[in-house]
Design an enzyme around this catalytic site. Structure first.
Site, mmCIF file in Angstrom:
data_model
loop_
_atom_site.group_PDB
_atom_site.id
_atom_site.type_symbol
_atom_site.label_atom_id
_atom_site.label_comp_id
_atom_site.label_asym_id
_atom_site.label_seq_id
_atom_site.Cartn_x
_atom_site.Cartn_y
_atom_site.Cartn_z
ATOM 1 N N LYS A 44 0.845 -1.210 0.000
ATOM 2 C CA LYS A 44 0.000 0.000 0.000
ATOM 3 C C LYS A 44 0.872 1.248 0.000
ATOM 4 O O LYS A 44 2.019 1.230 0.471
ATOM 5 C CB LYS A 44 -0.981 0.046 1.166
ATOM 6 C CG LYS A 44 -0.393 0.270 2.578
ATOM 7 C CD LYS A 44 -0.357 1.718 3.023
ATOM 8 C CE LYS A 44 0.937 2.019 3.710
ATOM 9 N NZ LYS A 44 1.208 2.835 4.708
ATOM 10 N N ASP A 68 -2.624 -0.909 9.924
ATOM 11 C CA ASP A 68 -2.795 -1.032 8.470
ATOM 12 C C ASP A 68 -3.408 -2.368 8.050
ATOM 13 O O ASP A 68 -3.749 -2.551 6.881
ATOM 14 C CB ASP A 68 -1.439 -0.905 7.759
ATOM 15 C CG ASP A 68 -0.968 0.537 7.647
ATOM 16 O OD1 ASP A 68 -1.822 1.446 7.712
ATOM 17 O OD2 ASP A 68 0.242 0.752 7.477
HETATM 18 O O1 C5P Z 1 -0.322 -0.195 14.341
HETATM 19 P P1 C5P Z 1 1.105 -0.330 13.975
HETATM 20 O O2 C5P Z 1 1.790 -1.463 14.732
HETATM 21 O O3 C5P Z 1 1.376 -0.380 12.525
HETATM 22 O O4 C5P Z 1 1.822 0.997 14.499
HETATM 23 C C1 C5P Z 1 3.201 1.124 14.635
HETATM 24 C C2 C5P Z 1 3.497 2.336 15.494
HETATM 25 O O5 C5P Z 1 3.127 3.526 14.820
HETATM 26 C C3 C5P Z 1 2.716 2.377 16.802
HETATM 27 O O6 C5P Z 1 3.406 1.706 17.823
HETATM 28 C C4 C5P Z 1 2.604 3.845 17.072
HETATM 29 O O7 C5P Z 1 3.793 4.303 17.689
HETATM 30 C C5 C5P Z 1 2.543 4.463 15.700
HETATM 31 N N1 C5P Z 1 1.151 4.763 15.266
HETATM 32 C C6 C5P Z 1 0.481 5.818 15.848
HETATM 33 N N2 C5P Z 1 -0.810 6.065 15.458
HETATM 34 C C7 C5P Z 1 -1.413 5.319 14.503
HETATM 35 C C8 C5P Z 1 -0.724 4.259 13.888
HETATM 36 C C9 C5P Z 1 0.566 4.004 14.290
HETATM 37 O O8 C5P Z 1 1.013 6.513 16.714
HETATM 38 N N3 C5P Z 1 -2.660 5.615 14.170
#
Ligand code: C5P
Length: 318
Positions: free
Chosen positions: A11, A141
């Protein structure tokens, strides 16, 4: 029982706007997400033991519990213990084509493929929204990667609203092989630098979400105006990543000089993408940027946008 071979698309973010903090520690976002036909292949094979085994052809991808595809299988086993006991474990083979640590949701799309594949293998008959709900527990995601296409994403990134399909657009992706950016670092640094401007009031949050919904990128997609789509690309995280990684900034400038529809960093980077209206133009841009930068560490790919994320490539009885 059957084994499944699936393809899982990458993506890019056509729009990534950070609105504020969430009570769960994540960020409130408003994004436009787009699937790209650069795919990993995920092979799922039932095991007679109760193990989850992961193999990957990419040396930097962990094959233990840290792997998001492993976590997806473990989540399915925990959610459906009777089915897991009945069918046994699974062997997951990941053939990587999507660059790792790139801001292209490579890990998330592998996890989405495991959710979709195990649903089929275990004949659970889960709905798309049930699969998305499971995906949200694995990463922000993953719900998008279950469905794919062109989506408006709000909340953590898991609240999805479909947008009209885009076609006739090609993308050139470029990443320095040795460079990867931690998503957590990018968001944390953004908070440190721009947290004072975060929106916290519920009404204001809704207004900001609505502003993206009725904003220029969504309008450009609705009108399938490729020029406008290219000009309206936006990513708040560029404000953090580009100053820290000047070579990513230079890469972006190189793309800009090629007369592309538009160029932007994807997600938390460091992949930079450029949009073009034809495959021929995309191939030309790839060649010119490769020559101009002349760094063996730089990798480039050309792919069309796609309306789907996870596809079944083949299936056979075992
Ligand atoms: O959800 P994911 O594991 O992909 O997110 C990785 C990191 O990105 C999270 O630990 C967070 O620090 C940050 N993040 C965030 N807000 C989001 C998505 C991700 O702060 N909406």
């Amino acid at each position: 029982m059957r084994s499944y071979s699936l393809t899982a698309a990458a993506k890019i973010n056509l729009h990534l706007e950070i609105i504020g903090d969430r009570p769960d520690g994540f960020h409130e976002l408003a994004m436009v997400l787009q699937s790209v036909d650069l795919c990993d292949r995920i092979d799922l094979r039932p095991l007679s033991t109760d193990q989850i085994r992961v193999h990957c052809n990419h040396p930097e991808v962990p094959v233990d519990q840290r792997n998001l595809a492993y976590k997806a299988a473990a989540l399915m086993a925990a959610e459906f213990p009777d089915t897991f006991a009945q069918y046994g474990g699974v062997e997951i083979n990941i053939h990587k084509q999507i660059p790792v640590g790139a801001g292209l949701a490579g890990g998330s799309t592998n996890a989405a493929a495991v959710l979709v594949g195990l649903d089929l293998m275990w004949q659970l008959g889960l709905t798309q929204s049930e699969l998305q709900e499971l995906g949200a527990r694995l990463g922000s995601d993953v719900p998008f990667c279950v469905v794919g296409g062109t989506m408006l994403a709000t909340g953590r990134g898991e609240e999805l609203a479909p947008l009209p399909d885009l076609n006739q657009i090609y993308v050139v992706l470029a990443k320095y092989r040795s460079l990867s950016v931690s998503t957590a670092w990018a968001y944390q640094t953004f908070r440190q630098q721009f947290g004072h401007a975060y929106v916290s009031n519920v009404q204001e949050l809704e207004t900001r979400r609505q502003r993206v919904h009725s904003g220029p990128m969504v309008a450009a997609i609705a009108h399938r105006n490729n020029t406008e789509i290219g000009q309206r690309l936006y990513n708040d995280l560029e404000r953090i990543v580009l100053p820290e990684y000047p070579q990513v900034q230079r890469l972006r400038e190189q793309f800009q000089q090629q007369g592309v529809l538009g160029t932007m960093m994807s997600g938390s980077g460091p992949t930079v993408f450029a949009l073009t209206e034809s495959q021929t133009q995309a191939e030309q841009v790839r060649e010119r940027v490769q020559v101009a930068i002349a760094d063996p560490d730089l990798e480039l790919w050309v792919a069309p946008l796609t309306n789907t994320s996870i596809r079944i490539a083949s299936s056979r009885p075992v």
